[in-house]
Scaffold this motif. Structure first.
Motif, PDB file in Angstrom:
ATOM      1  N   ASP A  44       6.676   3.616 -11.690  1.00 13.34           N
ATOM      2  CA  ASP A  44       6.649   2.731 -10.530  1.00 13.34           C
ATOM      3  C   ASP A  44       6.916   3.517  -9.252  1.00 13.34           C
ATOM      4  O   ASP A  44       6.259   3.311  -8.224  1.00 13.34           O
ATOM      5  CB  ASP A  44       7.700   1.627 -10.680  1.00 13.34           C
ATOM      6  CG  ASP A  44       7.268   0.522 -11.634  1.00 13.34           C
ATOM      7  OD1 ASP A  44       6.064   0.286 -11.760  1.00 13.34           O
ATOM      8  OD2 ASP A  44       8.160  -0.109 -12.238  1.00 13.34           O
TER       9      ASP A  44
ATOM     10  N   ARG B 245       3.942   5.702  -8.131  1.00  9.28           N
ATOM     11  CA  ARG B 245       2.897   4.850  -7.551  1.00  9.28           C
ATOM     12  C   ARG B 245       3.222   4.504  -6.098  1.00  9.28           C
ATOM     13  O   ARG B 245       2.342   4.495  -5.229  1.00  9.28           O
ATOM     14  CB  ARG B 245       2.754   3.583  -8.406  1.00  9.28           C
ATOM     15  CG  ARG B 245       1.708   2.595  -7.985  1.00  9.28           C
ATOM     16  CD  ARG B 245       1.497   1.540  -9.059  1.00  9.28           C
ATOM     17  NE  ARG B 245       2.743   0.963  -9.543  1.00  9.28           N
ATOM     18  CZ  ARG B 245       3.361  -0.061  -8.961  1.00  9.28           C
ATOM     19  NH1 ARG B 245       2.839  -0.624  -7.877  1.00  9.28           N
ATOM     20  NH2 ARG B 245       4.489  -0.536  -9.461  1.00  9.28           N
ATOM     21  N   GLY B 246       4.488   4.247  -5.811  1.00 12.24           N
ATOM     22  CA  GLY B 246       4.895   3.962  -4.441  1.00 12.24           C
ATOM     23  C   GLY B 246       4.759   5.160  -3.523  1.00 12.24           C
ATOM     24  O   GLY B 246       4.341   5.027  -2.363  1.00 12.24           O
TER      25      GLY B 246
ATOM     26  N   ARG C 125       1.109   5.541  -2.569  1.00 17.59           N
ATOM     27  CA  ARG C 125       0.664   4.506  -1.637  1.00 17.59           C
ATOM     28  C   ARG C 125       1.175   4.784  -0.223  1.00 17.59           C
ATOM     29  O   ARG C 125       0.448   4.581   0.758  1.00 17.59           O
ATOM     30  CB  ARG C 125       1.133   3.134  -2.105  1.00 17.59           C
ATOM     31  CG  ARG C 125       0.382   2.635  -3.320  1.00 17.59           C
ATOM     32  CD  ARG C 125       0.601   1.155  -3.554  1.00 17.59           C
ATOM     33  NE  ARG C 125      -0.048   0.722  -4.788  1.00 17.59           N
ATOM     34  CZ  ARG C 125      -0.056  -0.520  -5.223  1.00 17.59           C
ATOM     35  NH1 ARG C 125       0.551  -1.473  -4.534  1.00 17.59           N
ATOM     36  NH2 ARG C 125      -0.666  -0.829  -6.351  1.00 17.59           N
TER      37      ARG C 125
ATOM     38  N   ARG D 123       7.036  -3.925   0.180  1.00 13.65           N
ATOM     39  CA  ARG D 123       6.157  -5.040  -0.221  1.00 13.65           C
ATOM     40  C   ARG D 123       5.122  -5.323   0.867  1.00 13.65           C
ATOM     41  O   ARG D 123       3.944  -5.563   0.587  1.00 13.65           O
ATOM     42  CB  ARG D 123       6.982  -6.291  -0.493  1.00 13.65           C
ATOM     43  CG  ARG D 123       7.882  -6.214  -1.714  1.00 13.65           C
ATOM     44  CD  ARG D 123       8.638  -7.532  -1.882  1.00 13.65           C
ATOM     45  NE  ARG D 123       9.643  -7.485  -2.920  1.00 13.65           N
ATOM     46  CZ  ARG D 123       9.432  -7.709  -4.210  1.00 13.65           C
ATOM     47  NH1 ARG D 123       8.201  -8.000  -4.621  1.00 13.65           N
ATOM     48  NH2 ARG D 123      10.419  -7.647  -5.085  1.00 13.65           N
TER      49      ARG D 123
ATOM     50  N   LEU E 229       3.032  -1.548   1.703  1.00 18.06           N
ATOM     51  CA  LEU E 229       2.385  -0.868   0.585  1.00 18.06           C
ATOM     52  C   LEU E 229       1.890  -1.830  -0.482  1.00 18.06           C
ATOM     53  O   LEU E 229       1.215  -1.400  -1.425  1.00 18.06           O
ATOM     54  CB  LEU E 229       3.371   0.116  -0.068  1.00 18.06           C
ATOM     55  CG  LEU E 229       4.130   1.075   0.861  1.00 18.06           C
ATOM     56  CD1 LEU E 229       5.068   1.956   0.043  1.00 18.06           C
ATOM     57  CD2 LEU E 229       3.161   1.915   1.677  1.00 18.06           C
TER      58      LEU E 229
ATOM     59  N   TRP F  99       3.717  -3.033  -2.660  1.00 17.98           N
ATOM     60  CA  TRP F  99       4.328  -2.358  -3.806  1.00 17.98           C
ATOM     61  C   TRP F  99       5.594  -3.077  -4.242  1.00 17.98           C
ATOM     62  O   TRP F  99       6.393  -3.524  -3.403  1.00 17.98           O
ATOM     63  CB  TRP F  99       4.682  -0.920  -3.432  1.00 17.98           C
ATOM     64  CG  TRP F  99       5.377  -0.153  -4.524  1.00 17.98           C
ATOM     65  CD1 TRP F  99       4.796   0.615  -5.478  1.00 17.98           C
ATOM     66  CD2 TRP F  99       6.799  -0.080  -4.763  1.00 17.98           C
ATOM     67  NE1 TRP F  99       5.753   1.153  -6.310  1.00 17.98           N
ATOM     68  CE2 TRP F  99       6.989   0.739  -5.882  1.00 17.98           C
ATOM     69  CE3 TRP F  99       7.916  -0.646  -4.133  1.00 17.98           C
ATOM     70  CZ2 TRP F  99       8.257   1.023  -6.399  1.00 17.98           C
ATOM     71  CZ3 TRP F  99       9.184  -0.378  -4.645  1.00 17.98           C
ATOM     72  CH2 TRP F  99       9.343   0.458  -5.763  1.00 17.98           C
TER      73      TRP F  99
END
Length: 340
Positions: free
Chosen positions: A222, A225-226, A229, A289, A292, A294
């Motif tokens: 996780d 991935r952030g 982004r 949030r 991103l 995310w």
């Protein structure tokens, strides 16, 4: 030569726990990756599976010295991240955060490369605001045993923003909260690896303090991935941006969960709390949030199950993992940290 549809990307600290997972992710996205590490805390074992990859290159280098390479983007992850490591040589830790970041920013400026700085929730210190938002300036002891890391990362953030204002550099700052997963070193002093190894070995799980202090645990996939982004946001987005899991757990609850998932008979041993150990830590990820789109997707039990499987395999291998730098814990307690 750079791939036709991809970028050439530098990852400093790329042989570390977080850096090696980032290298995996970027290669899957079709990019060419230059992994730079001095192996003070990183390990070749983490990137051994990548050494034959046609788009992966490994360079042994310390970021406190200038580096001359050609890349499109820079992820600056180089720095010891657990208290065991950064307290072993606090002067070198500060040099890595400050001089290392300065050198990488200089490289980015020369290349006009996009730059992402891996900062930390430790810039908030022992927070008086809960949960922590990016607007909070923190409550940090500049003279304590953790200051080499906390203040080093705060200075690195300042350098990034000055390069942005003075030179127009496209910088991104991410504040990483407690992250865990496979490839954590079993002796790095982070709470998840400590608990899992102790539970699998049938040893008591060591809690510093009464176990009421809290952390929020983000699985490494996780987090990576952030990072990716944030790197792809437009130049006007500099951050800082919190990345972490906003679900909060006490150390006691984490220990009990690990014991259950390991099917272990281990008990819990309480030890004195080390200096400057934050009582509570939980990110406000509203900005991530919004900017991103995310949020973490992997819950604690699923992430712990994957991490436990990794450490079970390591212990079953019988041979200790090869180490490229000093990774043994000092006698002092290291608290409840599990950062990048």
């Amino acid at each position: 030569m750079k791939p036709a549809d991809g970028k050439r990307i530098l990852v400093t600290g790329g042989a570390g726990f977080l850096g090696s997972h980032l290298c995996d992710y970027l290669l899957r996205q079709g990019h060419e990756v230059l992994c730079v590490d001095n192996f003070h805390t990183g390990s070749r074992r983490n990137i051994l599976h990548l050494l034959g990859h046609p788009r992966f290159e490994l360079l042994r280098h310390d970021v406190t010295a200038p580096l001359a390479v050609e890349v499109d983007e820079i992820y600056n992850l180089a720095c010891p991240a657990s208290p065991v490591h950064y307290q072993t040589d606090p002067i070198q830790t500060t040099k890595t955060s400050v001089l290392g970041t300065l050198n990488m920013l200089g490289l980015a400026r020369r290349l006009k490369a996009r730059f992402l700085q891996a900062s930390t929730s430790e810039v908030y210190g022992d927070p008086l605001q809960h949960p922590q938002t990016e607007a909070y300036w923190g409550n940090v002891n500049p003279l304590g045993i953790r200051a080499c890391y906390d203040e080093g990362k705060r200075c690195a953030e300042s350098l990034c923003m000055d390069y942005r204002r003075q030179h127009g550099l496209d910088v991104k700052i991410v504040r990483i909260f407690n992250t865990y997963g496979p490839r954590m070193h079993p002796e790095d002093g982070r709470v998840v690896s400590n608990f899992v190894v102790q539970a699998l070995s049938g040893q008591p799980l060591t809690i510093y303090g009464d176990g009421s202090q809290t952390r929020s645990f983000c699985y490494v996939d996780d987090l990576v991935r952030g990072l990716a982004r944030l790197m792809q946001t437009p130049p006007e987005t500099a951050g800082p941006v919190n990345l972490g899991n906003p679900v909060e757990y006490s150390m006691r609850a984490l220990a009990e969960t690990v014991i259950r998932l390991c099917d272990s008979r281990s008990g819990i041993l309480f030890m004195p709390l080390p200096g400057d150990d934050p009582a509570r830590r939980r990110p406000d990820i509203s900005l991530a949030r919004k900017l991103l789109h995310w949020a973490p997707e992997i819950g604690l039990e699923e992430g712990l199950a994957r991490t436990i499987a990794y450490f079970r395999q390591q212990l079953d291998d019988a041979e200790p993992p090869p180490v490229d730098g000093p990774l043994h814990a000092p006698a002092a307690a290291v608290g409840a940290d599990a950062r990048q």
